[in-house]
Design an enzyme around this catalytic site. Structure first.
Site, mmCIF file in Angstrom:
data_model
loop_
_atom_site.group_PDB
_atom_site.id
_atom_site.type_symbol
_atom_site.label_atom_id
_atom_site.label_comp_id
_atom_site.label_asym_id
_atom_site.label_seq_id
_atom_site.Cartn_x
_atom_site.Cartn_y
_atom_site.Cartn_z
ATOM 1 N N ASN A 1 0.869 -1.177 0.000
ATOM 2 C CA ASN A 1 0.000 0.000 0.000
ATOM 3 C C ASN A 1 0.909 1.231 0.000
ATOM 4 O O ASN A 1 2.118 1.119 0.193
ATOM 5 C CB ASN A 1 -0.979 -0.021 1.185
ATOM 6 C CG ASN A 1 -0.282 0.012 2.514
ATOM 7 O OD1 ASN A 1 0.486 0.926 2.807
ATOM 8 N ND2 ASN A 1 -0.546 -0.982 3.347
ATOM 9 N N VAL B 1 -0.335 -10.150 0.752
ATOM 10 C CA VAL B 1 1.068 -10.295 0.349
ATOM 11 C C VAL B 1 1.947 -9.327 1.133
ATOM 12 O O VAL B 1 3.015 -9.693 1.632
ATOM 13 C CB VAL B 1 1.218 -10.051 -1.177
ATOM 14 C CG1 VAL B 1 2.671 -9.925 -1.573
ATOM 15 C CG2 VAL B 1 0.559 -11.168 -1.964
ATOM 16 N N ASP B 2 1.509 -8.100 1.258
ATOM 17 C CA ASP B 2 2.279 -7.060 1.949
ATOM 18 C C ASP B 2 2.603 -7.479 3.385
ATOM 19 O O ASP B 2 3.764 -7.445 3.821
ATOM 20 C CB ASP B 2 1.479 -5.755 1.928
ATOM 21 C CG ASP B 2 2.290 -4.526 2.304
ATOM 22 O OD1 ASP B 2 3.530 -4.568 2.290
ATOM 23 O OD2 ASP B 2 1.652 -3.496 2.587
#
Length: 187
Positions: A33, A42-43
């Site tokens: 983001n 995923v982050d």
């Protein structure tokens, strides 16, 4: 592990059903983001498994280069911390708002920018997730078309730069969607 392999010139294009945090490549791409401070999907997985060194470099990037956050479609690289990859390339994909708000162009830019960072840093093997198709709601079939077409075009205009570009798809449904698009676009 389920895989399919294709060729674009001398570059391998590989589809893998698996976990992006386990990829032994020069760079994994993080569907980040704009804050670069970690998040879900995923982050969050990359930040958790990679450890605090990634967050520290992200904070420095925010402090020195992008105080208002990384713009959608742009990319930056950090250490990979404890991941088996050498680097993490963070990119921000678009939030799906119906497709008439520049989402296709912004998604293509996220892939192009990530490969540009990889090229500039001499990273020859790159693993991508399916950017924007999780919490950002981009329809996977449309995202796969943009992702694979953009990567194919980027490889073709940068011959000899990449040894392998890999798409790591977490779910069987995403893997099958990408495989169907790859069979049509790359064969």
């Amino acid at each position: 592990m389920t895989t399919n392999e294709y060729r674009i010139g001398e570059t391998r294009l590989v589809l893998v059903r698996g976990d992006i945090t386990e990829q032994e490549v020069d760079a994994v791409v993080n569907a980040a983001n704009s804050t670069l401070m970690g998040g879900g999907g995923v982050d969050g997985a990359i930040h958790r498994k990679g450890g605090p060194a990634i967050l520290e470099e992200c904070k420095e990037i925010r402090r020195t280069r992008y105080p208002d956050g990384l713009p959608t479609g742009e990319a930056v690289a950090t250490t990979a911390g404890d991941l088996p990859a050498r680097r993490v390339i963070h990119t921000v994909g678009p939030i799906w708002r119906g497709g008439a708000n520049g989402e296709p162009e912004l998604l293509a830019s996220a892939y192009r920018s990530s490969l540009g960072v990889a090229r500039d840093e001499g990273l020859r093997t790159v693993a991508f997730p399916s950017i924007s198709t999780g919490a950002y709601g981009y329809p996977t079939d449309q995202a796969a078309e943009i992702a694979l077409r953009t990567v194919k075009e980027t490889i073709e205009t940068n011959p000899g730069v990449f040894d392998e570009v890999r798409f790591v798809l977490f779910s069987e449904a995403d893997y099958e969607t990408y495989r169907g698009v790859a069979e049509r676009l790359v064969r």
